[in-house]
Motif scaffolding. Structure first.
Motif, PDB file in Angstrom:
ATOM      1  N   ARG A  58      -3.703  -9.381  -1.168  1.00 54.26           N
ATOM      2  CA  ARG A  58      -4.961  -8.782  -1.587  1.00 54.26           C
ATOM      3  C   ARG A  58      -5.927  -9.859  -2.090  1.00 54.26           C
ATOM      4  O   ARG A  58      -7.132  -9.798  -1.861  1.00 54.26           O
ATOM      5  CB  ARG A  58      -4.685  -7.747  -2.690  1.00 54.26           C
ATOM      6  CG  ARG A  58      -5.807  -6.767  -2.894  1.00 54.26           C
ATOM      7  CD  ARG A  58      -5.445  -5.693  -3.887  1.00 54.26           C
ATOM      8  NE  ARG A  58      -4.531  -4.679  -3.357  1.00 54.26           N
ATOM      9  CZ  ARG A  58      -4.142  -3.595  -4.043  1.00 54.26           C
ATOM     10  NH1 ARG A  58      -4.581  -3.414  -5.278  1.00 54.26           N
ATOM     11  NH2 ARG A  58      -3.326  -2.720  -3.511  1.00 54.26           N
ATOM     12  N   THR A  83       1.921  -8.120  -2.139  1.00 54.86           N
ATOM     13  CA  THR A  83       0.655  -7.408  -1.964  1.00 54.86           C
ATOM     14  C   THR A  83      -0.428  -8.010  -2.844  1.00 54.86           C
ATOM     15  O   THR A  83      -1.589  -8.100  -2.445  1.00 54.86           O
ATOM     16  CB  THR A  83       0.844  -5.915  -2.302  1.00 54.86           C
ATOM     17  OG1 THR A  83       1.862  -5.400  -1.457  1.00 54.86           O
ATOM     18  CG2 THR A  83      -0.436  -5.142  -2.095  1.00 54.86           C
ATOM     19  N   ILE A 105       2.448  -2.482  -7.468  1.00 55.53           N
ATOM     20  CA  ILE A 105       2.510  -2.988  -6.104  1.00 55.53           C
ATOM     21  C   ILE A 105       3.422  -4.203  -6.091  1.00 55.53           C
ATOM     22  O   ILE A 105       3.812  -4.704  -7.150  1.00 55.53           O
ATOM     23  CB  ILE A 105       1.107  -3.375  -5.574  1.00 55.53           C
ATOM     24  CG1 ILE A 105       0.457  -4.418  -6.487  1.00 55.53           C
ATOM     25  CG2 ILE A 105       0.213  -2.149  -5.438  1.00 55.53           C
ATOM     26  CD1 ILE A 105      -0.908  -4.896  -6.024  1.00 55.53           C
ATOM     27  N   SER A 106       3.755  -4.680  -4.927  1.00 53.13           N
ATOM     28  CA  SER A 106       4.633  -5.846  -4.855  1.00 53.13           C
ATOM     29  C   SER A 106       3.823  -7.116  -5.107  1.00 53.13           C
ATOM     30  O   SER A 106       2.596  -7.128  -4.967  1.00 53.13           O
ATOM     31  CB  SER A 106       5.280  -5.934  -3.475  1.00 53.13           C
ATOM     32  OG  SER A 106       4.293  -6.289  -2.527  1.00 53.13           O
ATOM     33  N   ASP A 130      -3.176  -2.697   2.471  1.00 53.67           N
ATOM     34  CA  ASP A 130      -2.661  -3.907   1.848  1.00 53.67           C
ATOM     35  C   ASP A 130      -1.824  -4.755   2.789  1.00 53.67           C
ATOM     36  O   ASP A 130      -1.659  -5.941   2.573  1.00 53.67           O
ATOM     37  CB  ASP A 130      -1.818  -3.543   0.620  1.00 53.67           C
ATOM     38  CG  ASP A 130      -2.709  -3.213  -0.560  1.00 53.67           C
ATOM     39  OD1 ASP A 130      -3.786  -3.832  -0.660  1.00 53.67           O
ATOM     40  OD2 ASP A 130      -2.327  -2.327  -1.337  1.00 53.67           O
TER      41      ASP A 130
END
Lengths: 190, 574
Positions: A172, A168, A164-165, A106
């Motif tokens: 992504r 990210t 996830i952040s 990621d």
């Protein structure tokens, strides 16, 4: 885990259903299923790619939603919660079948060769090439695109659901777009 | 430097940014061609993703009996509503709010679709295209009244006025008024905002408004005698235990064909006429019809497999659907209307750009196509039609993205335009096609001078022999217009000199007494008799519009020009 700036979904129209389910109301479950069953099914297909299996897992998701309705704390939209359940169940099923998910990094910084607009291709092929390219994306990338554009989850919601952040999520997304471009380039569509 | 903006764009396309974020991004987009390019790209990706993901969002299976059996009953604690009393906030009771008529006998009635309703309403819309000659003597060799469709005049027989040009506030005949069973209302739930056009169609998370509601007793279809009637229906007394043989939705409510335990008495009952027997207390809902939004749509769906003699890939329309207790079954018709069949959900597919789950929004111009007095104008060029072209809405359908309207220009040309491409004109008075004379005073002269074969008419459009029909008819000139009777339908049509056309179906005047007007006509004028007299004598508005007759009625052979246009079924020539 990343901190998420999520609005309180006080106006989530599905919340009363969950409350009613928690009180044992089966019609509320039916209603919830009617509202979101197809969404969940579509999402499960990303991970499973097998309709009968996806339908089977869908039943598990519904059962889990029923059993855990009382635990739902309203910290997300109900749909997000359902998709998160679906994701866990799907990943468990995939593990059970010893199918490896495509690993992705990621944090990889995207190099973006701007070689041509996707729009041009779509006008020419009416989505056919692009849809074919979508199917060649890794599950993670198809998943993020689907969560954004089909299930219409916001960035913070996706981050919360996938643990996830938000950064990210964004990287992504961009990576998915670039992957689409590369696939189409390799096929001569661009 | 564009990274923060770039990150927002996909969510902007998806419609999930906050209003403030959207506004800020839009301001940036206005000055940033790079971001505009990205926006275009993401829109393309969005559409492809929706189409791809949507293909799996079909054919929701029922909750399996295994799962249902495993649901742990939970005793209600703090929630006051009992399970049976609970009504979800988006439950479809609203769809059934209108009192549904009881059904006393078996009569399988196909679902009246939106398109069909539009068609019928449109057929009753008014549009006179060319001039007509008031002289009855020349009725076989004169100019032409080319009438495509007619304004419902039955309002004046007790259903409110549809005559006054400015009277648009008056209730327009509803489908019920016209004897048509209404379709499920496309009105969205109260908490949904009015439809507005979005560059990216968005899947809904709510049941589509107007979607077929859940059948309360679907779980009992094919089951035992576990229900009972709440009132006498046909041969079944109130309180009779019944089983459900099959069921369907007729646009108002679910209708169940029920059978009594003796297996000889049966009836067709609405949901409100059934209840659970004392020892019955649960039901399974009927799942939403996946193609519900396409019931009544134009020929835009295709078959995915051979269905009877209909090959895979055929363009079809869905004319109705019912749930048989296990799955939805759709009645389909091929584009050439020569073949019909029943199809399962999996045997049909919508247009490629259809977004499954998308709500069919309320039409912005809903009232306009229900009220054929309203006119609109193109806000941008469409095909060869320039901005400002005046049009009337003759039909409408939703193509999965926006409502599309079938339009007719003042000179009778047809086109289709999206909702964004038209706007309603201010309501002033009933605009009449320009080719219609504003008065009938004096002698009309042919407007085109065109001669038709062999002894026919002068008009802009001669009847074409291959599409021509002939029916018996009657004609009577009045001081300010005409009355025409069509022998094939029995309808009396009132053509007023200012261009208005009113239609009185036979059923609307047949029960009225003969002309009740006792006043004697002035010298040189006549009082109409028979059907003309019934309409003229019982409808004061018609009398006021037409005045006295100039001559007695006379029969003649009316030429019909049949069309292949599904909306404009025929023109007739006086």
């Amino acid at each position: 885990m990343a901190q998420h700036n999520l609005p309180i979904p006080s106006n989530d129209p599905d919340q009363p259903l969950i409350q009613a389910m928690a009180a044992g109301n089966m019609r509320a479950l039916d209603e919830l299923y009617a509202r979101h069953g197809l969404h969940i099914l579509s999402y499960l297909m990303i991970h499973l790619g097998d309709r009968p299996l996806a339908e089977e897992i869908l039943q598990d998701v519904i059962l889990a939603a029923w059993n855990h309705a009382a635990d739902f704390r309203g910290e997300s939209r109900v749909l997000t919660w359902l998709l998160a359940i679906a994701r866990n169940r799907a990943l468990n099923a995939v593990r059970g079948r010893k199918i490896m998910m495509t690993p992705l990094n990621d944090d990889f910084e995207i190099a973006s060769p701007d070689t041509g607009p996707l729009e041009k291709v779509v006008r020419l092929t009416e989505h056919a090439s692009l849809r074919a390219a979508l199917n060649r994306l890794p599950d993670q990338q198809r998943e993020i695109l689907t969560l954004v554009f089909f299930h219409q989850l916001s960035g913070p919601e996706i981050a919360q659901m996938l643990s996830i952040s938000e950064g990210t999520v964004k990287s992504r997304l961009h990576r998915a777009k670039e992957a689409l471009r590369r696939i189409m380039q390799s096929e001569g569509s661009l | 430097m564009h990274k923060p903006w770039s990150d927002l764009i996909p969510f902007y396309v998806a419609g999930t940014l906050t209003p403030a974020e959207s506004l800020a991004l839009e301001r940036h987009l206005a000055t940033c061609p790079i971001c505009q390019g990205e926006l275009d790209e993401w829109r393309v990706v969005s559409k492809a993703v929706q189409a791809e993901a949507g293909q799996w969002a079909r054919g929701l299976p029922p909750i399996s009996s295994n799962i249902l059996a495993r649901l742990q009953p939970i005793q209600p604690a703090s929630v006051e509503e009992s399970p049976e009393q609970y009504t979800p906030p988006y439950h479809h009771e609203e769809t059934r709010k209108a009192p549904a008529p009881s059904i006393q006998k078996w009569q399988h009635r196909p679902i009246l679709t939106l398109a069909a309703a539009v068609l019928i309403i449109t057929i009753l819309g008014a549009l006179v295209l060319v001039t007509f000659n008031p002289s009855p003597q020349n009725s076989h060799q004169t100019e032409v009244a080319l009438v495509t469709s007619l304004t419902p005049g039955i309002d004046d027989l007790g259903m409110g006025s549809g005559l006054t040009p400015g009277g648009f506030g008056a209730p327009f005949p509803t489908q019920n008024d016209l004897g048509i069973l209404p379709v499920a209302s496309p009105t969205p739930p109260a908490n949904q905002q009015d439809f507005s056009i979005s560059p990216t169609p968005t899947p809904t998370l709510q049941p589509p408004p107007g979607a077929t509601p859940i059948a309360q007793f679907a779980g009992f279809i094919g089951g035992g005698y576990t229900l009972m009637t709440t009132e006498t229906v046909g041969n079944l007394a109130s309180g009779t235990r019944v089983r459900i043989s099959h069921a369907w939705y007729d646009g108002i409510s679910w209708i169940y064909f029920v059978v009594a335990p003796d297996e000889t008495h049966s009836a067709e009952v609405r949901e409100s006429q059934l209840t659970y027997a004392s020892d019955t207390n649960s039901a399974n809902p009927t799942p939403f019809a996946g193609w519900n939004a396409w019931i009544g749509s134009p020929y835009v769906m295709r078959t995915t497999t051979d269905i009877g003699t209909i090959p895979a890939g055929s363009l079809i329309r869905i004319t109705g659907g019912h749930y048989d207790g296990e799955q939805w079954i759709y009645s389909i018709t091929t584009e050439d209307q020569t073949q019909s069949a029943e199809a399962l959900e999996s045997q049909l597919k919508p247009p490629s750009d259809f977004i499954p789950g998308m709500v069919t929004p309320t039409t912005v111009f809903d009232s306009a196509f229900r009220n054929n007095n309203l006119w609109a104008a193109l806000t941008e060029p469409v095909n060869t039609f320039p901005v400002g072209t005046q049009v009337q809405i003759t039909y409408a359908y939703f193509d999965g993205f926006t409502w599309i309207y079938g339009l007719t220009t003042t000179d009778g040309q047809s086109l289709e335009a999206r909702e964004t491409q038209i706007s309603l004109l201010p309501i002033t008075s009933t605009p009449a096609p320009t080719s219609i004379p504003t008065t009938l005073a004096g002698t009309l002269t042919p407007t085109t001078g065109q001669t038709c074969m062999p002894t026919y008419y002068h008009s802009e459009n001669c009847p074409l022999p291959v599409q021509r029909g002939s029916i018996s008819a009657a004609f009577q000139p009045f001081e300010r217009g005409f009355m025409v009777w069509r022998g094939d339908t029995g309808a009396v049509i009132v053509l007023v000199g200012d261009g208005r056309v009113l239609n009185y179906p036979e059923s609307s005047y047949i029960g009225y007494p003969d002309n009740p007007v006792t006043d004697s006509p002035p010298v040189g004028r006549v009082k109409p008799i028979s059907g003309f007299g019934r309409v003229w004598g019982n409808v004061e508005t018609v009398r006021n519009l037409l005045g006295w007759g100039l001559e007695t009625e006379q029969g003649y052979s009316m030429t019909l020009q049949y069309t292949t246009d599904p909306v404009l079924t025929s023109y007739f020539y006086i």
